[in-house]
Write a protein that holds these residues in place. Structure first.
Motif, PDB file in Angstrom:
ATOM      1  N   ARG A  11     128.060   6.977  11.065  1.00  0.00           N
ATOM      2  CA  ARG A  11     128.453   5.848  10.214  1.00  0.00           C
ATOM      3  C   ARG A  11     128.658   6.313   8.767  1.00  0.00           C
ATOM      4  O   ARG A  11     129.655   5.963   8.130  1.00  0.00           O
ATOM      5  CB  ARG A  11     127.374   4.773  10.291  1.00  0.00           C
ATOM      6  N   SER A  12     127.721   7.119   8.253  1.00  0.00           N
ATOM      7  CA  SER A  12     127.856   7.642   6.886  1.00  0.00           C
ATOM      8  C   SER A  12     129.071   8.552   6.775  1.00  0.00           C
ATOM      9  O   SER A  12     129.819   8.482   5.794  1.00  0.00           O
ATOM     10  CB  SER A  12     126.605   8.415   6.477  1.00  0.00           C
ATOM     11  N   LYS A  13     129.279   9.404   7.775  1.00  0.00           N
ATOM     12  CA  LYS A  13     130.432  10.309   7.749  1.00  0.00           C
ATOM     13  C   LYS A  13     131.731   9.519   7.676  1.00  0.00           C
ATOM     14  O   LYS A  13     132.650   9.859   6.925  1.00  0.00           O
ATOM     15  CB  LYS A  13     130.442  11.217   8.960  1.00  0.00           C
ATOM     16  N   LYS A  14     131.793   8.439   8.416  1.00  0.00           N
ATOM     17  CA  LYS A  14     133.000   7.606   8.400  1.00  0.00           C
ATOM     18  C   LYS A  14     133.215   7.014   6.999  1.00  0.00           C
ATOM     19  O   LYS A  14     134.343   6.980   6.498  1.00  0.00           O
ATOM     20  CB  LYS A  14     132.873   6.492   9.439  1.00  0.00           C
ATOM     21  N   LYS A  15     132.136   6.574   6.362  1.00  0.00           N
ATOM     22  CA  LYS A  15     132.247   6.052   4.995  1.00  0.00           C
ATOM     23  C   LYS A  15     132.706   7.150   4.043  1.00  0.00           C
ATOM     24  O   LYS A  15     133.561   6.934   3.189  1.00  0.00           O
ATOM     25  CB  LYS A  15     130.904   5.489   4.524  1.00  0.00           C
ATOM     26  N   TRP A  16     132.097   8.341   4.188  1.00  0.00           N
ATOM     27  CA  TRP A  16     132.467   9.461   3.317  1.00  0.00           C
ATOM     28  C   TRP A  16     133.935   9.826   3.487  1.00  0.00           C
ATOM     29  O   TRP A  16     134.602  10.175   2.522  1.00  0.00           O
ATOM     30  CB  TRP A  16     131.582  10.671   3.609  1.00  0.00           C
ATOM     31  N   ASP A  17     134.408   9.780   4.718  1.00  0.00           N
ATOM     32  CA  ASP A  17     135.819  10.104   4.977  1.00  0.00           C
ATOM     33  C   ASP A  17     136.751   9.207   4.167  1.00  0.00           C
ATOM     34  O   ASP A  17     137.816   9.634   3.731  1.00  0.00           O
ATOM     35  CB  ASP A  17     136.145   9.990   6.465  1.00  0.00           C
ATOM     36  N   SER A  18     136.336   7.963   3.942  1.00  0.00           N
ATOM     37  CA  SER A  18     137.199   7.035   3.199  1.00  0.00           C
ATOM     38  C   SER A  18     137.300   7.411   1.718  1.00  0.00           C
ATOM     39  O   SER A  18     138.200   6.956   1.021  1.00  0.00           O
ATOM     40  CB  SER A  18     136.686   5.603   3.346  1.00  0.00           C
ATOM     41  N   PHE A  19     136.384   8.255   1.222  1.00  0.00           N
ATOM     42  CA  PHE A  19     136.422   8.695  -0.169  1.00  0.00           C
ATOM     43  C   PHE A  19     137.311   9.916  -0.382  1.00  0.00           C
ATOM     44  O   PHE A  19     137.599  10.282  -1.521  1.00  0.00           O
ATOM     45  CB  PHE A  19     135.011   9.023  -0.676  1.00  0.00           C
TER      46      PHE A  19
END
Length: 78
Positions: A11-19
């Motif tokens: 979940r965090s990786k997916k959020k980071w990918d958006s940055f």
């Protein structure tokens, strides 16, 4: 350069990918870019001296040490 790995949830990786600016941007570059932005934004924050000056001004106002706009205009002949 020493390299390390960190463990994050999917979940965090997916959020980071958006940055990321682009899909191939490395996480290191992305994180450093974000940190640089945060550090630059911190320069806009109030310093300890700023806070002391504000507290001093509030005390002066509460004790009646101030000039109103009306008084200032009269003093300046406006």
């Amino acid at each position: 350069m020493d390299i390390t790995s960190i463990q994050v949830s999917k979940r965090s990786k997916k959020k980071w990918d958006s940055f990321k600016n682009h899909p191939q941007e490395s996480y290191e570059n992305m994180i450093n870019r974000i940190l640089k932005t945060v550090q630059e934004d911190d320069s806009d924050l109030l310093t300890a001296k700023d806070l002391q000056d504000i507290e001093k001004s509030i005390k002066e106002i509460k004790s009646g040490k101030y000039t109103t706009n009306k008084e200032l205009r009269k003093e300046l002949g406006l």
